[in-house]
Design a protein around this motif. Structure first.
Motif, short mmCIF file in Angstrom:
data_model
loop_
_atom_site.label_atom_id
_atom_site.label_comp_id
_atom_site.label_asym_id
_atom_site.label_seq_id
_atom_site.Cartn_x
_atom_site.Cartn_y
_atom_site.Cartn_z
N LEU A 294 6.93 4.32 1.78
CA LEU A 294 6.28 5.35 0.99
C LEU A 294 7.24 5.94 -0.03
N VAL A 295 8.45 6.24 0.44
CA VAL A 295 9.43 6.80 -0.47
C VAL A 295 9.79 5.77 -1.53
N TYR B 279 7.24 5.83 -4.06
CA TYR B 279 7.43 7.04 -4.83
C TYR B 279 8.56 6.86 -5.84
N ALA C 217 -6.91 11.63 0.18
CA ALA C 217 -5.81 12.52 0.58
C ALA C 217 -6.20 13.32 1.83
N THR D 144 -6.24 11.00 4.98
CA THR D 144 -4.93 10.47 5.39
C THR D 144 -3.92 11.58 5.66
N LYS D 145 -4.24 12.79 5.24
CA LYS D 145 -3.32 13.93 5.38
C LYS D 145 -2.04 13.72 4.56
N LEU D 146 -2.13 12.92 3.54
CA LEU D 146 -0.98 12.74 2.65
C LEU D 146 -1.13 13.68 1.47
N PRO D 147 0.00 14.15 0.92
CA PRO D 147 -0.09 15.01 -0.26
C PRO D 147 -0.75 14.26 -1.42
N LEU D 148 -1.51 14.99 -2.21
CA LEU D 148 -2.23 14.37 -3.32
C LEU D 148 -1.34 13.58 -4.26
N GLY D 149 -0.17 14.14 -4.56
CA GLY D 149 0.73 13.46 -5.49
C GLY D 149 1.12 12.08 -4.98
N VAL D 150 1.39 12.00 -3.70
CA VAL D 150 1.77 10.71 -3.09
C VAL D 150 0.59 9.75 -3.13
N ARG E 37 -1.88 9.70 -5.18
CA ARG E 37 -2.09 9.23 -6.56
C ARG E 37 -1.15 8.10 -6.92
N ILE E 38 0.11 8.27 -6.55
CA ILE E 38 1.10 7.25 -6.90
C ILE E 38 0.80 5.93 -6.20
#
Ligand SMILES: Nc1nc2c(ncn2[C@@H]2O[C@H](COP(=O)(O)OP(=O)(O)O)[C@@H](O)[C@H]2O)c(=O)[nH]1
Ligand SMILES: [Mg+2]
Lengths: 203, 125
Positions: free
Chosen positions: B14-15, B18, B73, B76-82, B84-85
């Motif tokens: 994920l990172v 990012y 989002a 999945t409980k992931l931040p929106l920015g992540v 989107r990417i």
């Protein structure tokens, strides 16, 4: 609606979780805003066809999310910045309702939410009018048309509409309705008032 | 940008996604707005690509129908920015079909608002 925890693994989404007729749907959104504990989540939950979801905006939480994915750290300190629900209004249009408190610290989120929104319903507690000023300011800053929904909590005395209008410094044509956010029909009626007003403004 | 913890986490997919996408800037905001509807593309439209576990996970969620970016989002409980990417990367690889909302215009707004009004009246009478 049956409560079901939303799936962090995404494996257990049901058919109803997906947008009905997604391939032909146009998505629109309306904001449901107001200060803390005014009833936004309740309102969205009362008319949403899905269990309301929530999310946060910031990029800076990436590391926390990764920890969570790997199960390294059980708890992430995430700030929930908005919650939202969905309503399929026709075979062509699906309406999303986005709710968030009026906090400018979520600037990016406010920009995302406001961009392209049809309008906003501002929930107001007549006992805490001063708490609504910041939200109304924000909605005006983003240039969104809005209606006021006065959320009457049990036991509170009715406040005359005229004095409320004056206290909130509303324009004469800004609609003001009372609603009980726990009641589906009452919430839908408040939303209908907003949409009629938006339609007038668009004509 | 080289805090120890970031360095440590850099091996995670994920990172990596990012870090890789960051160089190209954030995805187009209109293209992947909160209410852009997303679904998995048919297999034959996809470019061969090594997917990270997170890309695979989001693609899986998108494979059974359309969801908005916000819903992806939320589920999945992931931040929106992540989200989107990762979705932007998948879209570039031809893995996703996206339906961005129609641009705002007075005529279109009026039609959409009429439809919303009618829908509310029908559903909640
Ligand atoms: N009596 C009454 N209680 C309400 C109403 N709307 C919300 N509540 C309650 O007020 C509390 C805060 O509501 P919530 O929706 O979480 O507020 P939010 O912070 O704006 O999302 C909850 O305990 C709700 O059950 C209403 O219209 N009438
Ligand atoms: Mg809430």
């Amino acid at each position: 609606m049956v409560f079901r925890p939303s799936s962090a693994d995404g494996q257990s989404l049901d058919k109803q979780d997906y947008v009905q007729g997604g391939a032909t749907q146009t998505a629109v959104k309306i904001l449901v805003v107001g200060h803390f504990a005014v009833g936004k989540t309740t309102f969205i939950g009362s008319i949403s066809e899905i269990e309301p979801l929530s999310t946060e905006e910031t990029m800076t939480r990436a590391a926390a999310a990764v920890d969570d994915l790997k199960g390294v750290r059980g708890k992430t300190t995430t700030t929930v910045a908005m919650d939202f629900g969905r309503l399929t209004v026709s075979e062509r249009v699906v309406l999303y309702l986005f709710g968030t408190p009026g906090q400018l610290r979520f600037v990016q989120m406010w920009e995302d939410m406001a961009r392209g929104a049809l309008g906003a319903l501002i929930l107001v507690d007549p006992e805490r009018l001063a708490d609504s000023f910041a939200v109304i300011d924000l909605i005006e800053q983003y240039g969104l048309d809005y209606a006021i929904a006065v959320n009457h909590f049990d036991g509170n005395p009715q406040r005359a509409e005229a004095s409320l209008r004056e206290a909130l410094d509303l324009l004469d044509d800004t609609p003001v309705v009372t609603c009980d956010a726990r009641d589906e029909k009452s919430s839908a009626a408040a939303l209908t008032t907003l949409v009629r007003y938006l339609l007038d403004r668009a004509s | 940008m080289t805090a120890p913890e970031e360095f440590e986490l850099a091996s995670d997919g994920l990172v990596r996604a990012y870090v890789i996408t960051k160089g190209r800037g954030l995805p187009d905001e209109q293209q992947l707005s909160l209410i852009t509807l997303v679904t998995a593309a048919p297999d034959e439209d996809r470019r061969p690509q090594q997917l990270s576990p997170e890309e695979q996970r989001l693609l899986d969620i998108c494979s059974a129908g359309y969801l908005s970016v916000a819903e992806i989002a939320g589920h999945t409980k992931l931040p929106l920015g992540v989200v989107r990417i990762v979705l932007a990367g998948l879209t570039e690889g031809g893995h996703l079909i996206t339906r961005a909302p129609v641009p705002r215009a007075r005529d279109a707004d009026r039609r959409l608002l009429e439809e919303v009004l009618h829908g509310l009246q029908t559903k909640f009478g």
